[in-house]
Scaffold this motif. Structure first.
Motif, PDB file in Angstrom:
ATOM      1  N   GLN A   3       1.181  -0.746   0.176  1.00 55.35           N
ATOM      2  CA  GLN A   3       0.176   0.814  -0.013  1.00 55.35           C
ATOM      3  C   GLN A   3       1.013   1.077  -0.170  1.00 55.35           C
ATOM      4  OE1 GLN A   3      -3.338  -0.146  -0.037  1.00 55.35           O
ATOM      5  NE2 GLN A   3      -3.759  -1.606  -0.787  1.00 55.35           N
ATOM      6  N   VAL A   4       0.878   2.237  -0.699  1.00 52.06           N
ATOM      7  CA  VAL A   4       1.152   3.350  -0.580  1.00 52.06           C
ATOM      8  C   VAL A   4       1.000   4.743  -0.772  1.00 52.06           C
ATOM      9  CG1 VAL A   4       3.089   2.706  -1.902  1.00 52.06           C
ATOM     10  CG2 VAL A   4       1.514   3.231  -3.513  1.00 52.06           C
ATOM     11  N   GLN A   5       1.219   5.260  -0.350  1.00 49.80           N
ATOM     12  CA  GLN A   5       0.151   7.175  -0.294  1.00 49.80           C
ATOM     13  C   GLN A   5       0.624   8.144  -0.917  1.00 49.80           C
ATOM     14  OE1 GLN A   5       2.180   9.891   2.732  1.00 49.80           O
ATOM     15  NE2 GLN A   5       0.844   8.835   4.145  1.00 49.80           N
ATOM     16  N   THR A   6      -0.893   8.505  -1.339  1.00 48.26           N
ATOM     17  CA  THR A   6      -1.269   9.164  -2.761  1.00 48.26           C
ATOM     18  C   THR A   6      -1.140  10.436  -1.960  1.00 48.26           C
ATOM     19  OG1 THR A   6      -3.090   8.396  -2.791  1.00 48.26           O
ATOM     20  CG2 THR A   6      -1.732   7.097  -3.721  1.00 48.26           C
ATOM     21  N   THR A   7      -1.231  11.067  -3.303  1.00 50.78           N
ATOM     22  CA  THR A   7      -1.089  12.779  -2.225  1.00 50.78           C
ATOM     23  C   THR A   7      -2.620  13.010  -4.173  1.00 50.78           C
ATOM     24  OG1 THR A   7      -0.784  15.286  -2.239  1.00 50.78           O
ATOM     25  CG2 THR A   7       0.524  14.103  -4.466  1.00 50.78           C
ATOM     26  N   ASN A   8      -3.755  14.140  -4.256  1.00 49.45           N
ATOM     27  CA  ASN A   8      -4.002  14.307  -5.211  1.00 49.45           C
ATOM     28  C   ASN A   8      -3.776  15.575  -6.161  1.00 49.45           C
ATOM     29  OD1 ASN A   8      -6.735  15.355  -6.516  1.00 49.45           O
ATOM     30  ND2 ASN A   8      -7.658  13.000  -6.052  1.00 49.45           N
ATOM     31  N   VAL A   9      -3.461  15.300  -7.345  1.00 46.16           N
ATOM     32  CA  VAL A   9      -3.264  16.290  -8.076  1.00 46.16           C
ATOM     33  C   VAL A   9      -4.079  17.013  -9.564  1.00 46.16           C
ATOM     34  CG1 VAL A   9      -1.521  17.776  -9.483  1.00 46.16           C
ATOM     35  CG2 VAL A   9      -0.356  15.991  -7.726  1.00 46.16           C
ATOM     36  N   GLU A  21      12.088   3.754  -4.984  1.00 47.67           N
ATOM     37  CA  GLU A  21      10.792   3.317  -4.714  1.00 47.67           C
ATOM     38  C   GLU A  21       9.564   2.739  -5.394  1.00 47.67           C
ATOM     39  OE1 GLU A  21      11.165   6.279  -0.644  1.00 47.67           O
ATOM     40  OE2 GLU A  21       9.865   6.519  -2.171  1.00 47.67           O
ATOM     41  N   LEU A  22       9.518   2.992  -6.283  1.00 49.55           N
ATOM     42  CA  LEU A  22       8.682   2.570  -6.996  1.00 49.55           C
ATOM     43  C   LEU A  22       9.161   1.294  -8.149  1.00 49.55           C
ATOM     44  CD1 LEU A  22       5.267   2.547  -8.740  1.00 49.55           C
ATOM     45  CD2 LEU A  22       6.542   3.586 -10.241  1.00 49.55           C
ATOM     46  N   ALA A  23       9.963   0.905  -8.611  1.00 47.46           N
ATOM     47  CA  ALA A  23      10.950  -0.199  -8.777  1.00 47.46           C
ATOM     48  C   ALA A  23      10.772  -1.611  -7.567  1.00 47.46           C
ATOM     49  CB  ALA A  23      12.416   0.011  -9.158  1.00 47.46           C
ATOM     50  N   ASP A  24      11.059  -1.061  -6.411  1.00 50.52           N
ATOM     51  CA  ASP A  24      10.787  -1.657  -5.263  1.00 50.52           C
ATOM     52  C   ASP A  24       9.784  -2.422  -5.424  1.00 50.52           C
ATOM     53  OD1 ASP A  24      13.239  -2.363  -4.668  1.00 50.52           O
ATOM     54  OD2 ASP A  24      13.314   0.177  -3.418  1.00 50.52           O
ATOM     55  N   ASP A  29       5.360  -6.457  -5.371  1.00 47.20           N
ATOM     56  CA  ASP A  29       4.729  -6.869  -6.445  1.00 47.20           C
ATOM     57  C   ASP A  29       3.985  -8.606  -6.914  1.00 47.20           C
ATOM     58  OD1 ASP A  29       2.749  -4.669  -4.763  1.00 47.20           O
ATOM     59  OD2 ASP A  29       2.772  -3.467  -6.743  1.00 47.20           O
ATOM     60  N   CYS A  30       5.407  -8.307  -7.994  1.00 48.20           N
ATOM     61  CA  CYS A  30       5.365  -9.183  -8.993  1.00 48.20           C
ATOM     62  C   CYS A  30       5.290 -10.473  -8.024  1.00 48.20           C
ATOM     63  CB  CYS A  30       6.693  -8.792 -10.155  1.00 48.20           C
ATOM     64  SG  CYS A  30       5.737  -7.710 -10.904  1.00 48.20           S
ATOM     65  N   LEU A  31       6.674 -10.621  -6.850  1.00 46.08           N
ATOM     66  CA  LEU A  31       6.982 -11.680  -6.376  1.00 46.08           C
ATOM     67  C   LEU A  31       6.000 -12.059  -5.364  1.00 46.08           C
ATOM     68  CD1 LEU A  31      10.116 -10.722  -4.708  1.00 46.08           C
ATOM     69  CD2 LEU A  31       9.326 -12.496  -6.940  1.00 46.08           C
ATOM     70  N   PHE A  32       4.562 -11.836  -5.059  1.00 46.71           N
ATOM     71  CA  PHE A  32       3.710 -11.988  -4.182  1.00 46.71           C
ATOM     72  C   PHE A  32       2.941 -12.570  -4.550  1.00 46.71           C
ATOM     73  CE2 PHE A  32      -0.258 -10.771  -3.019  1.00 46.71           C
ATOM     74  CZ  PHE A  32      -0.281 -10.854  -1.078  1.00 46.71           C
ATOM     75  N   SER A  33       3.071 -11.373  -6.369  1.00 47.20           N
ATOM     76  CA  SER A  33       2.368 -12.060  -7.685  1.00 47.20           C
ATOM     77  C   SER A  33       2.079 -13.467  -7.651  1.00 47.20           C
ATOM     78  CB  SER A  33       2.205 -11.450  -8.642  1.00 47.20           C
ATOM     79  OG  SER A  33       1.393 -11.828  -9.769  1.00 47.20           O
ATOM     80  N   GLN A  66      -9.915   2.799 -12.312  1.00 40.09           N
ATOM     81  CA  GLN A  66      -9.592   1.480 -12.039  1.00 40.09           C
ATOM     82  C   GLN A  66      -8.583   0.525 -11.787  1.00 40.09           C
ATOM     83  OE1 GLN A  66     -12.305  -1.365 -13.829  1.00 40.09           O
ATOM     84  NE2 GLN A  66     -13.115   0.542 -14.782  1.00 40.09           N
ATOM     85  N   ALA A  67      -7.160   2.094 -11.501  1.00 39.63           N
ATOM     86  CA  ALA A  67      -5.718   1.720 -11.644  1.00 39.63           C
ATOM     87  C   ALA A  67      -4.893   1.170 -10.079  1.00 39.63           C
ATOM     88  CB  ALA A  67      -5.060   3.181 -11.996  1.00 39.63           C
ATOM     89  N   ASP A  68      -4.378   0.268 -10.079  1.00 38.11           N
ATOM     90  CA  ASP A  68      -4.193   0.245  -7.883  1.00 38.11           C
ATOM     91  C   ASP A  68      -2.864   1.951  -8.426  1.00 38.11           C
ATOM     92  OD1 ASP A  68      -5.116  -2.604  -7.769  1.00 38.11           O
ATOM     93  OD2 ASP A  68      -4.404  -2.716  -9.785  1.00 38.11           O
ATOM     94  N   MET A  69      -2.245   2.278  -9.149  1.00 32.90           N
ATOM     95  CA  MET A  69      -1.655   3.127  -9.141  1.00 32.90           C
ATOM     96  C   MET A  69      -0.830   3.952  -9.917  1.00 32.90           C
ATOM     97  SD  MET A  69       1.891   1.679  -6.502  1.00 32.90           S
ATOM     98  CE  MET A  69       2.445   0.149  -7.699  1.00 32.90           C
TER      99      MET A  69
END
Ligand code: UDP
Length: 251
Positions: A3-9, A21-24, A29-33, A66-69
Motif C-alpha cells: 500500500q502506498v501514500q498518494t496525493t491528489n493532483v 521506491e516504485l521499482a521496489d 508486487d510481482c513476487l507476491f503475485s 480502476q488503476a492500482d497506482m
C-alpha cells in the motif's frame, strides 16, 4: 500487496514515491503475485494530456479510477503538488526514466518483462538495445502494437504462455489505458505498466529533451518541436486545461 501514500493532483491520486521506491514496489508486487494467484496490478501515469482527458471524458475517468497506482510522469504534476497540495510528491517518475530503474531491479531479482506496443521495427530495436544494455535482464517476449480486436485473444495467449512478471504496454494514450483495464483479468502477469512513447526512446529513434527543459517542465515542447503535426494540437489544447485543473482541483 504494497500500500502506498498518494496525493491528489488535478483529480488523480498520484503515488508519493521516488523512481527507485516504485521499482521496489514493482518487485514486491510481482513476487507476491507469483506466489498468490491474484489479478495483476495496473500502473498508469499522469501528465497534462491524461489530467485533461480525465476531466472531460467520463469513460477515460472511469478507466483511470480502476488503476492500482498512478505516478507523476510530467514535471508539471510535481510542481503542482508542491504548490497546491499538503503532501508534495518527492520525485517525477517519467516512464522513460523509470524503465531503467525497473530494469536494474528486475535484473537483480530475476523478474521477467514482456514488451507490447509500437511499430515492429521500433519494438525490435528497443528490445535489442535493452538486451545489450542489461545483459541479464530477461525480456522474454515482445510484440508490436498494431493489431485488431480479433487478435486480442491470440495476444493474451502469447503473453500467458510466457507468464512475464511485468507487461509493458505502449499503445498511446488513451488506447493503452482502455486495453489494460479490459484485459487485466485475462492476463497472467504481475504488473501491467503503460508506457506510451517509451520504445522510441529506448530504440534511440526519438531523442530525449535536454535536462534543463525536463526540469522546467518543457519536455512536451521539445517533443512538439520534433513532431508538430502529430503532437502540436494535443499539447496546445490539453496543457492550458491541465494547468487550470492543477490549480483548481489539487488537494
Ligand atoms: N501505438 C501502437 N499501436 C497503436 C497506436 C500507437 O503501438 O494502435 C504506439 C506508437 O507506435 C507509439 C506509442 O504507441 O510507439 C504512442 O506514442 P505517443 O508518443 O503517442 O505516446 P505518449 O508517450 O505521448 O503517450
Amino acid at each position: 500487496m504494497t500500500q502506498v501514500q498518494t496525493t491528489n493532483v488535478a483529480g488523480l491520486d498520484t503515488v508519493c514515491l521516488t523512481k527507485d521506491e516504485l521499482a521496489d514496489v514493482m518487485v514486491k508486487d510481482c513476487l507476491f503475485s507469483r506466489a498468490n494467484k491474484i489479478a495483476p496490478k495496473v500502473v498508469f501515469s499522469s501528465n497534462g494530456q491524461g489530467i485533461s482527458l480525465n476531466a472531460t471524458d467520463k469513460s477515460f475517468a472511469n478507466i483511470m479510477s480502476q488503476a492500482d497506482m498512478i505516478h507523476a510522469d510530467g514535471q508539471s504534476v510535481v510542481f503542482a503538488s508542491k504548490l497546491f497540495t499538503k503532501k508534495p510528491l518527492p520525485d517525477r517518475i517519467a516512464t522513460t526514466d523509470f524503465f531503467h530503474n525497473a530494469a536494474r531491479k528486475a535484473q537483480e531479482s530475476g523478474l521477467t518483462f514482456f514488451m507490447l506496443g509500437a511499430s515492429e521495427e521500433e519494438s525490435k530495436l528497443a528490445c535489442e538495445k535493452m538486451r545489450i544494455k542489461y545483459p541479464t535482464l530477461k525480456i522474454i517476449g515482445r510484440r508490436n502494437g498494431y493489431f485488431t480486436k480479433d487478435q486480442n485473444q491470440e495476444i493474451i495467449d502469447e503473453i500467458n504462455a510466457l507468464k512475464p512478471d511485468v507487461l509493458w504496454v505502449a499503445l498511446g494514450k488513451p488506447k493503452q489505458e482502455f486495453w489494460c483495464i479490459e484485459m487485466r483479468d485475462k492476463l497472467d502477469v504481475g504488473w501491467i505498466k503503460t508506457c506510451g512513447g517509451l520504445y522510441a526512446f529506448l530504440a534511440g529513434t526519438a531523442p530525449r529533451a535536454p535536462m534543463w527543459m525536463q526540469n522546467l517542465s518543457l519536455e512536451w515542447l521539445f517533443r512538439v518541436a520534433k513532431a508538430p503535426k502529430r503532437l502540436g494540437w494535443r499539447y496546445m489544447t490539453t496543457n492550458p486545461h491541465a494547468l487550470w485543473l492543477m490549480i483548481t482541483r489539487s488537494k
